[in-house]
Design a protein around this motif. Structure first.
Motif, PDB file in Angstrom:
ATOM      1  N   GLU A 136      -1.246  -6.197   4.744  1.00 22.68           N
ATOM      2  CA  GLU A 136      -1.801  -6.237   3.400  1.00 22.68           C
ATOM      3  C   GLU A 136      -2.965  -5.264   3.252  1.00 22.68           C
ATOM      4  N   ALA A 137      -3.326  -5.033   2.007  1.00 28.03           N
ATOM      5  CA  ALA A 137      -4.479  -4.210   1.683  1.00 28.03           C
ATOM      6  C   ALA A 137      -5.426  -5.036   0.821  1.00 28.03           C
ATOM      7  N   LEU A 138      -6.699  -5.016   1.160  1.00 29.65           N
ATOM      8  CA  LEU A 138      -7.732  -5.694   0.399  1.00 29.65           C
ATOM      9  C   LEU A 138      -8.593  -4.636  -0.276  1.00 29.65           C
ATOM     10  N   VAL A 139      -8.622  -4.661  -1.599  1.00 30.11           N
ATOM     11  CA  VAL A 139      -9.417  -3.710  -2.376  1.00 30.11           C
ATOM     12  C   VAL A 139     -10.568  -4.501  -2.996  1.00 30.11           C
ATOM     13  N   ARG A 140     -11.790  -4.198  -2.545  1.00 26.84           N
ATOM     14  CA  ARG A 140     -12.960  -4.934  -3.020  1.00 26.84           C
ATOM     15  C   ARG A 140     -13.845  -4.001  -3.839  1.00 26.84           C
ATOM     16  N   ARG A 141     -14.239  -4.470  -5.021  1.00 22.33           N
ATOM     17  CA  ARG A 141     -15.204  -3.755  -5.859  1.00 22.33           C
ATOM     18  C   ARG A 141     -16.275  -4.742  -6.276  1.00 22.33           C
ATOM     19  N   GLY A 142     -17.448  -4.629  -5.671  1.00 27.95           N
ATOM     20  CA  GLY A 142     -18.494  -5.606  -5.927  1.00 27.95           C
ATOM     21  C   GLY A 142     -18.048  -6.990  -5.486  1.00 27.95           C
ATOM     22  N   ASP A 143     -18.045  -7.939  -6.412  1.00 32.59           N
ATOM     23  CA  ASP A 143     -17.649  -9.313  -6.100  1.00 32.59           C
ATOM     24  C   ASP A 143     -16.168  -9.584  -6.344  1.00 32.59           C
ATOM     25  N   SER A 144     -15.445  -8.614  -6.895  1.00 29.93           N
ATOM     26  CA  SER A 144     -14.031  -8.830  -7.192  1.00 29.93           C
ATOM     27  C   SER A 144     -13.161  -8.287  -6.061  1.00 29.93           C
ATOM     28  N   GLU A 145     -12.042  -8.964  -5.829  1.00 32.16           N
ATOM     29  CA  GLU A 145     -11.126  -8.568  -4.764  1.00 32.16           C
ATOM     30  C   GLU A 145      -9.683  -8.592  -5.253  1.00 32.16           C
ATOM     31  N   GLN A 146      -8.892  -7.673  -4.740  1.00 28.39           N
ATOM     32  CA  GLN A 146      -7.450  -7.685  -4.950  1.00 28.39           C
ATOM     33  C   GLN A 146      -6.779  -7.585  -3.582  1.00 28.39           C
ATOM     34  N   VAL A 147      -5.860  -8.491  -3.328  1.00 27.52           N
ATOM     35  CA  VAL A 147      -5.105  -8.468  -2.079  1.00 27.52           C
ATOM     36  C   VAL A 147      -3.655  -8.162  -2.417  1.00 27.52           C
ATOM     37  N   VAL A 148      -3.115  -7.127  -1.791  1.00 28.05           N
ATOM     38  CA  VAL A 148      -1.740  -6.692  -2.062  1.00 28.05           C
ATOM     39  C   VAL A 148      -0.962  -6.682  -0.759  1.00 28.05           C
ATOM     40  N   SER A 149       0.210  -7.290  -0.795  1.00 31.36           N
ATOM     41  CA  SER A 149       1.069  -7.319   0.386  1.00 31.36           C
ATOM     42  C   SER A 149       1.828  -6.005   0.532  1.00 31.36           C
ATOM     43  N   ARG A 150       1.981  -5.578   1.764  1.00 35.32           N
ATOM     44  CA  ARG A 150       2.742  -4.350   2.010  1.00 35.32           C
ATOM     45  C   ARG A 150       4.197  -4.517   1.576  1.00 35.32           C
ATOM     46  N   ARG A 151       4.757  -5.689   1.768  1.00 29.64           N
ATOM     47  CA  ARG A 151       6.169  -5.876   1.419  1.00 29.64           C
ATOM     48  C   ARG A 151       6.392  -5.829  -0.097  1.00 29.64           C
ATOM     49  N   ASP A 152       5.314  -6.035  -0.885  1.00 24.48           N
ATOM     50  CA  ASP A 152       5.429  -5.946  -2.348  1.00 24.48           C
ATOM     51  C   ASP A 152       5.170  -4.539  -2.868  1.00 24.48           C
ATOM     52  N   THR A 153       4.788  -3.630  -1.994  1.00 27.41           N
ATOM     53  CA  THR A 153       4.378  -2.288  -2.395  1.00 27.41           C
ATOM     54  C   THR A 153       5.475  -1.276  -2.103  1.00 27.41           C
ATOM     55  N   ARG A 154       5.931  -0.603  -3.151  1.00 27.13           N
ATOM     56  CA  ARG A 154       6.940   0.440  -2.966  1.00 27.13           C
ATOM     57  C   ARG A 154       6.310   1.754  -2.551  1.00 27.13           C
ATOM     58  N   VAL A 155       5.150   2.087  -3.114  1.00 30.00           N
ATOM     59  CA  VAL A 155       4.494   3.348  -2.786  1.00 30.00           C
ATOM     60  C   VAL A 155       3.007   3.250  -3.131  1.00 30.00           C
ATOM     61  N   ALA A 156       2.197   3.972  -2.370  1.00 30.65           N
ATOM     62  CA  ALA A 156       0.762   4.085  -2.636  1.00 30.65           C
ATOM     63  C   ALA A 156       0.420   5.566  -2.709  1.00 30.65           C
ATOM     64  N   PHE A 157      -0.579   5.895  -3.536  1.00 28.33           N
ATOM     65  CA  PHE A 157      -0.961   7.307  -3.670  1.00 28.33           C
ATOM     66  C   PHE A 157      -2.327   7.406  -4.335  1.00 28.33           C
ATOM     67  N   GLN A 158      -2.876   8.613  -4.296  1.00 26.31           N
ATOM     68  CA  GLN A 158      -4.133   8.924  -4.955  1.00 26.31           C
ATOM     69  C   GLN A 158      -3.819   9.661  -6.250  1.00 26.31           C
ATOM     70  N   ASP A 159      -4.341   9.126  -7.372  1.00 19.93           N
ATOM     71  CA  ASP A 159      -4.146   9.757  -8.679  1.00 19.93           C
ATOM     72  C   ASP A 159      -5.513  10.153  -9.219  1.00 19.93           C
ATOM     73  N   GLY A 160      -5.898  11.406  -9.027  1.00 20.77           N
ATOM     74  CA  GLY A 160      -7.238  11.825  -9.414  1.00 20.77           C
ATOM     75  C   GLY A 160      -8.264  11.113  -8.569  1.00 20.77           C
ATOM     76  N   LYS A 161      -9.106  10.270  -9.194  1.00 16.12           N
ATOM     77  CA  LYS A 161     -10.107   9.477  -8.474  1.00 16.12           C
ATOM     78  C   LYS A 161      -9.661   8.035  -8.292  1.00 16.12           C
TER      79      LYS A 161
END
Length: 233
Positions: free
Chosen positions: A97-122
């Motif tokens: 999984e990937a944990l994306v934390r911004r301040g006090d908020s968090e998003q947890v995403v499972s690798r099996r639910d992810t088709r692709v990841a990439f950088q779009d600008g910033k």
């Protein structure tokens, strides 16, 4: 090389915190002192704003004015540092999984639910099997370090947005969108114009429920549809 087991953390690190809590207050103090020292000169400029304030500062005794200006500058720097710390983005990537934390908020995403990841600008973007966004997180992290973290843990990483050509520039009443999407996009445009960022994020999430992905380019909104979009007859 795969980084089995141990998660990889991508953040600004200690240097970012030093810059926030030492560098910015230091610069604030210097600017505050310079403003006090130059108050008389600024007050004499006919086009300068707040001339009354600068005249008042110039009339204060130096033993009070200079330390006060430096102190106010440092305090302003500390406020900016606190805001910057609350907005810090930290991404932790593991094999599962990937944990994306911004301040006090968090998003947890499972690798099996992810088709692709990439950088779009910033922005860090993760898409699911329907090409909908699981995550779109603006950040100032080193892009190559972030990409390497995902690659090391076996995530499907793309060098660019695979759907970049599918976006259309949104204009009012753009045809081919689900019912209600144009109204949400109008509301989001207004929220962004008035810098209501929380409202704009909520409207982005609501548009995602309609199967509409939004990509911002300056003040303009570009849109594309996911596989779950329901179009009008």
């Amino acid at each position: 090389m795969r980084a089995y087991g141990k998660p990889t953390v991508v953040s600004g690190g200690v240097s970012e915190l030093v810059l926030l809590w030492a560098g910015i207050p230091l610069v604030g103090g210097l600017l505050g002192g310079l403003l006090v020292a130059g108050a008389g000169w600024v007050a004499g400029l006919p086009w300068a704003p707040a001339q009354g304030l600068f005249r008042a500062v110039d009339g204060l005794p130096d033993r009070y004015a200079l330390p006060g200006g430096v102190g106010v500058g440092i305090l302003a720097g500390l406020v900016i540092a606190a805001i910057g710390t609350s907005e810090r983005v930290i991404v932790t990537v593991s094999d599962a999984e990937a944990l994306v934390r911004r301040g006090d908020s968090e998003q947890v995403v499972s690798r099996r639910d992810t088709r692709v990841a990439f950088q779009d600008g910033k922005d860090l973007v993760l898409l699911d099997a329907d090409d909908a966004e699981l995550v779109r997180q603006p950040h100032d992290l080193p892009a190559e370090r972030l990409a390497e973290a995902f690659r090391q843990h076996g995530w499907p990483w793309a060098e660019a947005d695979p759907h970049r050509e599918a976006y259309r520039l949104w204009v009012p009443d753009l045809p081919g969108l689900p019912d209600g999407a144009n109204a949400l996009l109008r509301a989001r445009r207004e929220a962004r114009e008035h810098d209501r960022q929380d409202e704009a994020r909520e409207l982005r999430a609501e548009l995602a429920r309609y199967g509409v992905v939004v990509r911002d380019d300056g003040k303009r909104q570009h849109v594309r549809l996911t596989r779950r979009a329901v179009l009008p007859d």
